[in-house]
Design a protein around this motif. Structure first.
Motif, PDB file in Angstrom:
ATOM      1  N   GLY A 184       8.375   0.205   1.829  1.00  0.00           N
ATOM      2  CA  GLY A 184       7.403   0.398   0.754  1.00  0.00           C
ATOM      3  C   GLY A 184       7.581   1.738   0.063  1.00  0.00           C
ATOM      4  O   GLY A 184       7.479   1.836  -1.165  1.00  0.00           O
ATOM      5  N   ALA A 185       7.848   2.777   0.859  1.00  0.00           N
ATOM      6  CA  ALA A 185       8.086   4.097   0.276  1.00  0.00           C
ATOM      7  C   ALA A 185       9.325   4.093  -0.611  1.00  0.00           C
ATOM      8  O   ALA A 185       9.338   4.711  -1.683  1.00  0.00           O
ATOM      9  CB  ALA A 185       8.232   5.133   1.385  1.00  0.00           C
ATOM     10  N   PHE A 215      11.303  10.003   4.690  1.00  0.00           N
ATOM     11  CA  PHE A 215      12.591   9.399   5.036  1.00  0.00           C
ATOM     12  C   PHE A 215      13.006   8.304   4.057  1.00  0.00           C
ATOM     13  O   PHE A 215      14.159   8.272   3.605  1.00  0.00           O
ATOM     14  CB  PHE A 215      12.537   8.826   6.455  1.00  0.00           C
ATOM     15  CG  PHE A 215      13.788   8.068   6.823  1.00  0.00           C
ATOM     16  CD1 PHE A 215      14.976   8.740   7.069  1.00  0.00           C
ATOM     17  CD2 PHE A 215      13.779   6.681   6.895  1.00  0.00           C
ATOM     18  CE1 PHE A 215      16.140   8.036   7.388  1.00  0.00           C
ATOM     19  CE2 PHE A 215      14.920   5.979   7.222  1.00  0.00           C
ATOM     20  CZ  PHE A 215      16.109   6.656   7.463  1.00  0.00           C
ATOM     21  N   GLY A 216      12.089   7.393   3.718  1.00  0.00           N
ATOM     22  CA  GLY A 216      12.438   6.300   2.819  1.00  0.00           C
ATOM     23  C   GLY A 216      12.934   6.788   1.463  1.00  0.00           C
ATOM     24  O   GLY A 216      14.030   6.418   1.015  1.00  0.00           O
ATOM     25  N   ALA A 243       3.816  -2.165  15.985  1.00  0.00           N
ATOM     26  CA  ALA A 243       4.171  -0.859  15.427  1.00  0.00           C
ATOM     27  C   ALA A 243       5.533  -0.848  14.732  1.00  0.00           C
ATOM     28  O   ALA A 243       5.644  -0.321  13.613  1.00  0.00           O
ATOM     29  CB  ALA A 243       4.106   0.211  16.509  1.00  0.00           C
ATOM     30  N   PRO A 244       6.601  -1.399  15.338  1.00  0.00           N
ATOM     31  CA  PRO A 244       7.894  -1.369  14.636  1.00  0.00           C
ATOM     32  C   PRO A 244       7.856  -2.062  13.276  1.00  0.00           C
ATOM     33  O   PRO A 244       8.428  -1.551  12.304  1.00  0.00           O
ATOM     34  CB  PRO A 244       8.836  -2.092  15.607  1.00  0.00           C
ATOM     35  CG  PRO A 244       8.219  -1.899  16.948  1.00  0.00           C
ATOM     36  CD  PRO A 244       6.740  -1.961  16.698  1.00  0.00           C
ATOM     37  N   GLY A 245       7.185  -3.202  13.190  1.00  0.00           N
ATOM     38  CA  GLY A 245       7.089  -3.900  11.912  1.00  0.00           C
ATOM     39  C   GLY A 245       6.325  -3.106  10.875  1.00  0.00           C
ATOM     40  O   GLY A 245       6.689  -3.082   9.695  1.00  0.00           O
ATOM     41  N   TYR A 246       5.258  -2.446  11.309  1.00  0.00           N
ATOM     42  CA  TYR A 246       4.491  -1.611  10.394  1.00  0.00           C
ATOM     43  C   TYR A 246       5.352  -0.460   9.875  1.00  0.00           C
ATOM     44  O   TYR A 246       5.352  -0.150   8.668  1.00  0.00           O
ATOM     45  CB  TYR A 246       3.250  -1.050  11.098  1.00  0.00           C
ATOM     46  CG  TYR A 246       1.991  -1.853  10.878  1.00  0.00           C
ATOM     47  CD1 TYR A 246       1.951  -3.213  11.187  1.00  0.00           C
ATOM     48  CD2 TYR A 246       0.843  -1.258  10.371  1.00  0.00           C
ATOM     49  CE1 TYR A 246       0.802  -3.945  10.993  1.00  0.00           C
ATOM     50  CE2 TYR A 246      -0.315  -1.993  10.172  1.00  0.00           C
ATOM     51  CZ  TYR A 246      -0.336  -3.330  10.476  1.00  0.00           C
ATOM     52  OH  TYR A 246      -1.470  -4.060  10.276  1.00  0.00           O
ATOM     53  N   ILE A 247       6.083   0.179  10.778  1.00  0.00           N
ATOM     54  CA  ILE A 247       6.885   1.338  10.382  1.00  0.00           C
ATOM     55  C   ILE A 247       7.989   0.929   9.419  1.00  0.00           C
ATOM     56  O   ILE A 247       8.245   1.610   8.414  1.00  0.00           O
ATOM     57  CB  ILE A 247       7.452   2.038  11.629  1.00  0.00           C
ATOM     58  CG1 ILE A 247       6.305   2.674  12.425  1.00  0.00           C
ATOM     59  CG2 ILE A 247       8.482   3.098  11.244  1.00  0.00           C
ATOM     60  CD1 ILE A 247       6.715   3.199  13.783  1.00  0.00           C
ATOM     61  N   VAL A 248       8.640  -0.199   9.677  1.00  0.00           N
ATOM     62  CA  VAL A 248       9.675  -0.697   8.756  1.00  0.00           C
ATOM     63  C   VAL A 248       9.057  -1.001   7.389  1.00  0.00           C
ATOM     64  O   VAL A 248       9.619  -0.649   6.339  1.00  0.00           O
ATOM     65  CB  VAL A 248      10.365  -1.940   9.331  1.00  0.00           C
ATOM     66  CG1 VAL A 248      11.240  -2.613   8.273  1.00  0.00           C
ATOM     67  CG2 VAL A 248      11.207  -1.578  10.543  1.00  0.00           C
ATOM     68  N   ALA A 249       7.889  -1.647   7.383  1.00  0.00           N
ATOM     69  CA  ALA A 249       7.217  -1.961   6.120  1.00  0.00           C
ATOM     70  C   ALA A 249       6.862  -0.689   5.359  1.00  0.00           C
ATOM     71  O   ALA A 249       6.978  -0.626   4.120  1.00  0.00           O
ATOM     72  CB  ALA A 249       5.958  -2.787   6.390  1.00  0.00           C
ATOM     73  N   GLY A 301       0.814  -1.212   0.000  1.00  0.00           N
ATOM     74  CA  GLY A 301       0.000   0.000   0.000  1.00  0.00           C
ATOM     75  C   GLY A 301       0.843   1.255   0.000  1.00  0.00           C
ATOM     76  O   GLY A 301       0.548   2.220  -0.717  1.00  0.00           O
ATOM     77  N   THR A 302       1.920   1.260   0.796  1.00  0.00           N
ATOM     78  CA  THR A 302       2.787   2.435   0.840  1.00  0.00           C
ATOM     79  C   THR A 302       3.554   2.595  -0.461  1.00  0.00           C
ATOM     80  O   THR A 302       3.773   3.722  -0.934  1.00  0.00           O
ATOM     81  CB  THR A 302       3.768   2.334   2.026  1.00  0.00           C
ATOM     82  OG1 THR A 302       3.045   2.053   3.224  1.00  0.00           O
ATOM     83  CG2 THR A 302       4.524   3.639   2.211  1.00  0.00           C
TER      84      THR A 302
END
Length: 243
Positions: free
Chosen positions: A92-93, A196-197, A82-88, A10-11
């Motif tokens: 993704g970005a 950031f990504g 939350a950490p896994g979501y943020i890394v994903a 999605g990202t």
């Protein structure tokens, strides 16, 4: 695992379409140079619609660390996830912007304006003033996360707050409104992963005339949206408790 995968997908779609319109607008040798700010705001709304619609029923379509952290603060999302979501979201970005780079490879090679190239990856302020730039990002992210709480129909209770595919359009309209109404000072990152990504990818990719990645500003679109998301969660919880 599938929740992380769909956050990634999605990202990636969000950034592919969103920064794709920026590339079409500012790079040399494209056919979209007359799109302007209206085109950018509309395209980012469409990008959000696509990203949310794809991932909503599997991951809840956060697509944004500010949303993830805001939901976690409100007790509507597990801090352990939350950490896994943020890394994903960050990965993704990066993938989405990598596809933008592939799509416009020849245009990147023809472009000599380092600022234009950087703009296809990350945000920068119209007037550089870190404190006020951060205020802008806080306000924009607050509007986004606060709106998400009500669009998702969550309450401060046992029911989780999660976007469904039917919420894609109102969230897209919300982001479009933020772009039109609040986005001018900073380019409305309102999403740490979105900035950031791709900024990290800009530093890595071998792009001719790319210039520097402006890491001195990079903290603003990270810290500002996170503060905005936390404030939105706190205000939302307070309102719900008072009702």
């Amino acid at each position: 695992m599938m929740t992380f995968i769909f956050e990634f997908i999605g990202t990636a779609m969000l950034i592919l379409i969103g920064n794709g319109i920026v590339a079409n607008l500012v790079l040399k040798g494209t056919k979209g140079s007359d799109s302007g700010w209206t085109g950018i705001s509309l395209a980012w709304g469409i990008a959000v619609f696509i990203g949310v619609f794809i991932s909503a029923d599997t991951s809840g379509a956060h697509l944004n660390p500010a949303v993830t952290i805001g939901l976690a603060v409100a007790g509507k999302f597990s801090w352990s996830l939350a950490p896994g979501y943020i890394v994903a979201q960050i990965l993704g970005a990066m993938m989405g912007n990598f596809l933008v780079w592939l799509n416009y490879k020849k245009q990147y090679e023809a472009t000599e304006d380092t600022g234009a190239i950087l703009a296809t990856f990350c945000t920068s302020p119209a007037i550089r003033s870190p404190f006020w730039n951060m205020v802008t990002e806080i306000i924009g992210a607050f509007a986004l996360v606060f709106g998400v709480f009500y669009i998702a129909g969550g309450t401060v209770g046992d029911s989780p707050v999660s976007l469904g595919s039917l919420d894609a359009l109102p969230v897209a309209l919300l982001v479009m409104g933020i772009g039109f109404g609040l986005g001018g000072p900073t380019g409305y990152a309102i999403n740490p992963a979105r900035d950031f990504g791709p900024r990290l990818l800009h530093a890595i990719l071998p792009i001719r005339n790319k210039g520097k990645s402006d890491w001195g500003y990079a903290w603003v679109p990270i810290v500002g949206p996170i503060i905005g998301g936390v404030l939105a969660a706190l205000v939302y919880m307070l309102i719900e408790i008072m009702q």
